[in-house]
Motif scaffolding. Structure first.
Motif, short mmCIF file in Angstrom:
data_model
loop_
_atom_site.label_atom_id
_atom_site.label_comp_id
_atom_site.label_asym_id
_atom_site.label_seq_id
_atom_site.Cartn_x
_atom_site.Cartn_y
_atom_site.Cartn_z
N UNK A 17 0.82 -1.21 0.00
CA UNK A 17 0.00 0.00 0.00
C UNK A 17 0.86 1.26 0.00
N UNK A 18 2.02 1.21 0.66
CA UNK A 18 2.92 2.36 0.65
C UNK A 18 3.41 2.66 -0.76
N UNK A 19 3.74 1.62 -1.53
CA UNK A 19 4.13 1.79 -2.93
C UNK A 19 2.98 2.40 -3.72
N UNK A 20 1.77 1.88 -3.48
CA UNK A 20 0.58 2.39 -4.17
C UNK A 20 0.39 3.88 -3.90
N UNK A 90 -1.47 0.65 -14.91
CA UNK A 90 -2.11 1.06 -13.66
C UNK A 90 -1.33 0.56 -12.44
N UNK A 91 -0.09 1.01 -12.24
CA UNK A 91 0.74 0.49 -11.14
C UNK A 91 0.15 0.74 -9.76
N UNK A 92 -0.50 1.90 -9.58
CA UNK A 92 -1.10 2.19 -8.27
C UNK A 92 -2.15 1.15 -7.93
N UNK A 93 -2.99 0.81 -8.90
CA UNK A 93 -4.05 -0.17 -8.66
C UNK A 93 -3.49 -1.57 -8.48
N UNK A 94 -2.37 -1.88 -9.16
CA UNK A 94 -1.76 -3.20 -9.02
C UNK A 94 -1.27 -3.43 -7.59
N UNK A 95 -0.49 -2.48 -7.06
CA UNK A 95 0.03 -2.64 -5.70
C UNK A 95 -1.09 -2.53 -4.68
N UNK A 96 -2.11 -1.74 -4.98
CA UNK A 96 -3.27 -1.64 -4.11
C UNK A 96 -3.97 -3.00 -4.01
N UNK A 97 -4.08 -3.70 -5.14
CA UNK A 97 -4.73 -5.01 -5.14
C UNK A 97 -3.95 -6.03 -4.32
N UNK A 98 -2.62 -5.97 -4.39
CA UNK A 98 -1.79 -6.87 -3.59
C UNK A 98 -1.99 -6.58 -2.10
N UNK A 99 -1.92 -5.31 -1.72
CA UNK A 99 -2.10 -4.93 -0.33
C UNK A 99 -3.49 -5.26 0.18
N UNK A 100 -4.48 -5.21 -0.71
CA UNK A 100 -5.87 -5.47 -0.31
C UNK A 100 -6.01 -6.85 0.31
#
Length: 204
Positions: A17-20, A90-100
């Motif tokens: 999420x920090x990366x996102x 969409x890198x923000x959404x990719x890392x967001x999905x991992x953190x989710x």
């Protein structure tokens, strides 16, 4: 599962999420302080809200330097490799999905561990998973993803329910966190790839 295992799950989710948050802030051309603030809010916001709701004071995200170190590392890596990362779709959404997925599992686990209430564990597991993303979107003047028709909170619900089944030993507690993480994150990533959406209420 021991507490160390779930602590590492929390840290991995924090990093993702920090990366996102950092990438979203860099895209908005913010300075280094602004990038750090949004990165930290994204990484720790949901967990802080959860801890306040369950009476876990002070919230771990505000007192442990581990989270500051992780966010600082995420900001550094995002800045240093921004050209590479921003080439992703969409890198923000990719890392967001991992953190989710990681946060849905950890949030449900920590809440149920302290409260022993299934409904609250699911609710605050969802808050843990989506709270930081909401703060990120608000701070970058974007309509929060959880309020749009995208499959986001619904993926977190599935993750928290799977983790709760593990807590109650309806499924093997050893496998439950991994199932929750993989299924939650996969649903979110697949929904982005294939543009799966919840139906809109607006009439055509």
């Amino acid at each position: 599962m021991n507490s160390d295992f779930f602590h590492y799950i929390d840290l991995v989710g924090t990093f993702a999420f920090a990366i996102s948050g950092a990438l979203a802030a860099i895209n908005r051309n913010l300075d280094i302080f602004g990038v750090f603030v949004i990165s930290f809010s994204t990484a720790c916001g949901g967990g802080i809200l959860r801890d306040i709701c369950i009476g876990s004071f002070p919230p771990i995200g505000l007192v442990s330097l581990q989270y500051v170190y992780i966010v600082s590392l995420a900001v550094f890596l995002s800045a240093f490799f921004q050209k590479l990362l921003l080439k992703l779709n969409h890198p923000t959404l990719f890392f967001d999905a991992i953190g989710l997925g990681f946060f849905a599992s950890f949030g449900a686990h920590k809440t149920y561990l302290l409260i022993q209430n299934s409904e609250i564990a699911i609710l605050l597991g969802i808050v843990t998973a989506v709270g930081g993303g909401i703060l990120r979107d608000i701070l970058t003047t974007t309509i929060p993803t959880v309020l749009t028709k995208e499959i986001y909170a619904s993926a977190a619900i599935i993750g928290t329910v799977i983790q709760l089944f593990g807590e109650k030993e309806f499924i093997n507690p050893t496998y439950a966190p991994w199932l929750a993480i993989i299924i939650c994150s996969s649903i979110r990533l697949l929904s982005l790839k294939f543009k799966w959406n919840l139906p809109s209420i607006k009439s055509i």
